[in-house]
Enzyme design. Structure first.
Site, PDB file in Angstrom:
ATOM      1  N   ARG A 184      28.186  -6.272  44.384  1.00  0.00           N
ATOM      2  CA  ARG A 184      28.993  -7.283  45.067  1.00  0.00           C
ATOM      3  C   ARG A 184      29.594  -8.273  44.071  1.00  0.00           C
ATOM      4  O   ARG A 184      30.721  -8.735  44.256  1.00  0.00           O
ATOM      5  CB  ARG A 184      28.133  -8.040  46.088  1.00  0.00           C
ATOM      6  CG  ARG A 184      27.643  -7.230  47.266  1.00  0.00           C
ATOM      7  CD  ARG A 184      28.707  -7.052  48.337  1.00  0.00           C
ATOM      8  NE  ARG A 184      29.230  -8.303  48.828  1.00  0.00           N
ATOM      9  CZ  ARG A 184      28.645  -9.066  49.757  1.00  0.00           C
ATOM     10  NH1 ARG A 184      27.488  -8.676  50.295  1.00  0.00           N
ATOM     11  NH2 ARG A 184      29.215 -10.182  50.159  1.00  0.00           N
ATOM     12  N   GLN A 188      35.598  -6.541  51.859  1.00  0.00           N
ATOM     13  CA  GLN A 188      35.939  -7.949  51.646  1.00  0.00           C
ATOM     14  C   GLN A 188      35.335  -8.447  50.346  1.00  0.00           C
ATOM     15  O   GLN A 188      34.154  -8.221  50.068  1.00  0.00           O
ATOM     16  CB  GLN A 188      35.413  -8.789  52.811  1.00  0.00           C
ATOM     17  CG  GLN A 188      35.607 -10.296  52.631  1.00  0.00           C
ATOM     18  CD  GLN A 188      35.060 -11.076  53.812  1.00  0.00           C
ATOM     19  OE1 GLN A 188      35.771 -11.388  54.745  1.00  0.00           O
ATOM     20  NE2 GLN A 188      33.780 -11.399  53.766  1.00  0.00           N
ATOM     21  N   TYR A 209      44.440 -14.020  50.843  1.00  0.00           N
ATOM     22  CA  TYR A 209      44.781 -15.376  51.264  1.00  0.00           C
ATOM     23  C   TYR A 209      43.749 -16.364  50.702  1.00  0.00           C
ATOM     24  O   TYR A 209      42.578 -16.035  50.546  1.00  0.00           O
ATOM     25  CB  TYR A 209      44.853 -15.507  52.786  1.00  0.00           C
ATOM     26  CG  TYR A 209      43.563 -15.169  53.520  1.00  0.00           C
ATOM     27  CD1 TYR A 209      42.639 -16.153  53.866  1.00  0.00           C
ATOM     28  CD2 TYR A 209      43.273 -13.850  53.881  1.00  0.00           C
ATOM     29  CE1 TYR A 209      41.470 -15.846  54.543  1.00  0.00           C
ATOM     30  CE2 TYR A 209      42.107 -13.535  54.570  1.00  0.00           C
ATOM     31  CZ  TYR A 209      41.210 -14.538  54.893  1.00  0.00           C
ATOM     32  OH  TYR A 209      40.051 -14.228  55.554  1.00  0.00           O
TER      33      TYR A 209
END
Length: 249
Positions: free
Chosen positions: A130, A184, A144
């Site tokens: 991660r 993500q 964003y």
């Protein structure tokens, strides 16, 4: 004073958005255009070698709309490496026909809102994956920046750790519903850029971005305490797709 959340940091991130001066590009001779493309692809090959050595990850993307034409996305262990990557690109022939339209500097971040204190982050393979992510092969990307709100009556930073942890746990449950559909990567940018976090999403179906972000808007963390910046969306570029994108003949 409210308790600050503990974070783990991984690789630094540079989102380098470029706009192409198509008029200048078309004025180049076919030979010069080919040389410019070959130079970028040679850089991409060196980025791939870095990725093979697990020392970073890079990707090229087209961006839809007026905000940018291309995104060069880089993950590296140090800021110095990102600065060198940017400088090397800026010295290419292709860079001469591009203009920086937007950029974002951040560092991959994991917080202890939901993490276990019983795990050693330095040896845990999942946490390390991660913190040092490889760009996935999904077709689409969405980026964003965002902040946590600091207003009277809606100040995230005056909430207790327990309140924040509970809301983030609920927030995370929504994201888990999209496991396997969206990848993500959250990167922290406090002190590094204009916003507090950058969010980079990868998916094969771009509608998934809309559904995930829309559903999260109803969660208390987003509804009351989150502010969002510019959204940029596009497609991942292979070498062949990069050549085709720049072909004007």
């Amino acid at each position: 004073m409210s308790e600050a959340v503990h974070t783990l940091e991984g690789w630094f991130v540079h989102h380098d958005f470029r706009t192409i001066d198509w008029s200048s590009w078309k004025l180049l001779s076919p030979e010069d255009r080919q040389a410019a493309v070959d130079e970028v692809l040679s850089l991409a090959a060196s980025w791939k070698e870095t990725e093979n050595q697990k020392q970073g990850s890079s990707g090229m993307f087209t961006i839809l709309g007026h905000k940018a034409d291309l995104l060069f996305l880089h993950f590296r262990p140090t800021l110095e490496e990102l600065i060198e990557l940017e400088a090397t690109f800026n010295k290419t022939k292709f860079a001469d026909v591009t203009l920086p339209s937007y950029s974002y500097v951040s560092v991959v971040e994991l917080s202890n809102y939901v993490a276990s204190d019983n795990v050693d982050p330095e040896t845990d393979p999942y946490i390390q994956s991660r913190l040092k992510p490889m760009i996935p092969d999904n077709k689409n990307i969405c980026f964003y920046p965002m902040n946590k709100r600091r207003e009277a009556g809606q100040n995230w930073y005056t909430l207790s750790m327990e309140e924040r942890r509970e809301m983030m746990r609920s927030h995370g449950l929504i994201g888990r519903k999209y496991a396997g559909k969206v990848t993500q990567i959250i990167s922290g940018s406090v002190g590094l850029d204009d916003w507090e976090w950058g969010v980079t999403l990868f998916a094969d179906d771009p509608v998934t971005f809309k559904k995930l972000i829309y559903e999260m808007r109803f969660d208390e963390v987003s509804a009351k305490y989150s502010e969002f910046g510019t959204f940029l969306v596009g497609n991942k570029l292979s070498e062949e797709a990069f050549k085709a994108y720049l072909d004007v003949e």
